[in-house]
Design an enzyme around this catalytic site. Structure first.
Site, mmCIF file in Angstrom:
data_model
loop_
_atom_site.group_PDB
_atom_site.id
_atom_site.type_symbol
_atom_site.label_atom_id
_atom_site.label_comp_id
_atom_site.label_asym_id
_atom_site.label_seq_id
_atom_site.Cartn_x
_atom_site.Cartn_y
_atom_site.Cartn_z
ATOM 1 N NE ARG A 177 -3.461 2.487 2.789
ATOM 2 C CZ ARG A 177 -3.918 3.144 3.607
ATOM 3 N NH1 ARG A 177 -3.953 2.399 4.795
ATOM 4 N NH2 ARG A 177 -4.774 4.049 3.571
ATOM 5 C CG HIS A 178 -0.820 4.864 -0.932
ATOM 6 N ND1 HIS A 178 -0.824 5.841 -0.009
ATOM 7 C CD2 HIS A 178 -2.067 4.376 -1.316
ATOM 8 C CE1 HIS A 178 -1.974 5.937 0.393
ATOM 9 N NE2 HIS A 178 -2.791 5.116 -0.288
ATOM 10 N N GLY A 179 2.527 4.841 0.908
ATOM 11 C CA GLY A 179 3.174 5.555 2.095
ATOM 12 C C GLY A 179 1.980 6.739 2.298
ATOM 13 C CB THR B 54 -7.762 10.004 -0.422
ATOM 14 O OG1 THR B 54 -7.477 10.365 0.877
ATOM 15 C CG2 THR B 54 -6.892 10.489 -1.457
ATOM 16 N NE ARG C 160 -3.669 7.671 -2.297
ATOM 17 C CZ ARG C 160 -4.810 7.864 -3.249
ATOM 18 N NH1 ARG C 160 -4.904 8.730 -4.205
ATOM 19 N NH2 ARG C 160 -5.919 7.393 -3.063
ATOM 20 C CD GLU D 35 -8.411 3.018 -1.788
ATOM 21 O OE1 GLU D 35 -9.166 1.930 -1.865
ATOM 22 O OE2 GLU D 35 -7.692 3.353 -0.446
ATOM 23 C CG MET E 168 -15.091 6.823 -7.531
ATOM 24 S SD MET E 168 -15.636 8.106 -6.614
ATOM 25 C CE MET E 168 -15.712 9.488 -7.550
ATOM 26 C CG HIS F 195 -4.457 2.729 -3.725
ATOM 27 N ND1 HIS F 195 -4.102 4.311 -3.569
ATOM 28 C CD2 HIS F 195 -4.091 2.782 -5.216
ATOM 29 C CE1 HIS F 195 -3.660 4.760 -4.748
ATOM 30 N NE2 HIS F 195 -3.539 3.845 -5.614
#
Ligand code: 3PG
Length: 330
Positions: free
Chosen positions: A83-85, A96, A133, A188, A190, A258
């Protein structure tokens, strides 16, 4: 409950002999070692590591016979999910979803730290979402990889862009590159009308229970957004169609994505029920390692842990890969 399950996983560093493309790789390494003995440069050893998966770049077609590939237990490949930072909106506790927000300073540090943890795991290909990201996370993580290959984001705007703009005219440069495929399907979920709203304020307005249902239930979507089930229909379909065949052909793959797209992919990999997945939480910037073999995904190590050795239990072949890196980059 899920985290607890992960926490009690038995680490096993003895099993899983690597075969298939890795036999090829071992053979290349032996050849390379011999070349070194005859006074040639370490470049040969580097070549051997680079050709860990033959035909890496441009993407080679994989076998059409999926059942043959799936049942082939001699092929064993690594799958890293990350998963992104932390993003600038995670920092502000805002929903987000598909809004394209970059990493925060802490997120940048998490991505670099994640890179250190996976610096000894082979990576032949990277898939990311189309959101910055996830892409920043993958790129920053790769700056820490001991192999020092260059991740190159493939153009995907048109056929001309795919075939012409991404061309690289040196075989050696190609060998020292890792193709990075970006796909909106890995975005991610929606978050609909929640995007940009503060999570705490939203819970105060609609009630903790309602917001928890929107965030963690399997099939209840947030207003005008995607449920986990809807997100999974695109993310898991993409994973099965694009990522799994690469693993089946022996390539080692990292997927930077994500919280919810990865929750749906993990649900698929670990055959979780809709009830079990509600308890699955993924921290930012923490890589997970799976070994793919004979159509099965085996998770190695734990979800949390500050040191690489605490996170991953090496297979024999991963240990061999690491040994070669040590030899090359001591
Ligand atoms: O999109 C977001 O806001 C987060 O990345 C994931 O949020 P969640 O934990 O509410 O699903």
């Amino acid at each position: 409950m899920f985290l607890k399950t992960i926490g009690t996983i038995q680490l096993n560093s003895s099993g899983n002999e690597w075969g298939g493309c890795n036999k090829y790789s071992n053979y290349s390494l032996q050849l390379a070692k011999r070349s070194c003995m005859y006074g040639q440069s370490k470049l040969h050893l580097l070549h051997a590591l680079s050709s860990h998966s033959p035909g890496l770049y441009p993407l080679s077609p994989v076998s059409q016979n999926t059942d043959d590939c799936k049942n082939n237990t001699s092929v064993e490949s690594a799958l890293i999910l990350i998963r992104h930072g932390e993003s600038l909106w995670n920092e502000k506790n805002l929903f987000t979803g598909c809004v394209n927000v970059p990493l925060s300073k802490k997120g940048v540090e998490e991505a670099v730290e994640a890179g250190k943890r996976i610096s000894n795991i082979p990576v032949d290909m990277i898939y990311t979402s189309s959101l910055i990201r996830a892409q920043m996370t993958a790129m920053l993580a790769m700056t820490e990889h001991r192999h020092k290959k260059v991740p190159i984001i493939q153009h995907n705007g048109s056929d001309r862009a795919k075939e012409y703009w991404s061309q690289v005219s040196s075989e050696e440069t190609k060998r020292q590159s890792i193709p990075v495929i970006t796909a909106w399907e890995l975005n991610e979920r929606m978050y609909g009308e929640l995007q940009g709203l503060n999570k705490q304020e939203t819970a105060e307005r609609y009630g903790e229970e309602k917001v928890h249902e929107w965030r963690r239930s399997y099939d209840i979507p947030p207003p005008n957004g995607e449920s986990l089930e809807m997100c999974s229909q695109r993310a898991v379909a993409y994973f099965r169609e694009h990522v799994e065949p690469q693993l089946q052909s022996g390539k080692h793959v990292m997927v930077a994505s994500h919280a919810n797209s990865l929750r749906s992919i993990i649900m698929y990999l670990e055959k979780l029920t809709p009830h079990e997945v509600t308890a699955l939480e993924l921290p930012t910037g923490t890589p997970l390692l799976y070994i793919y073999k004979g159509g099965e995904f085996i998770r190695r190590g734990r979800l949390v842990g500050s040191k690489e050795a605490g996170v991953y239990a090496y297979t024999k072949s991963l240990a061999l890969y690491r040994e070669k890196l040590d030899e090359l980059f001591q």
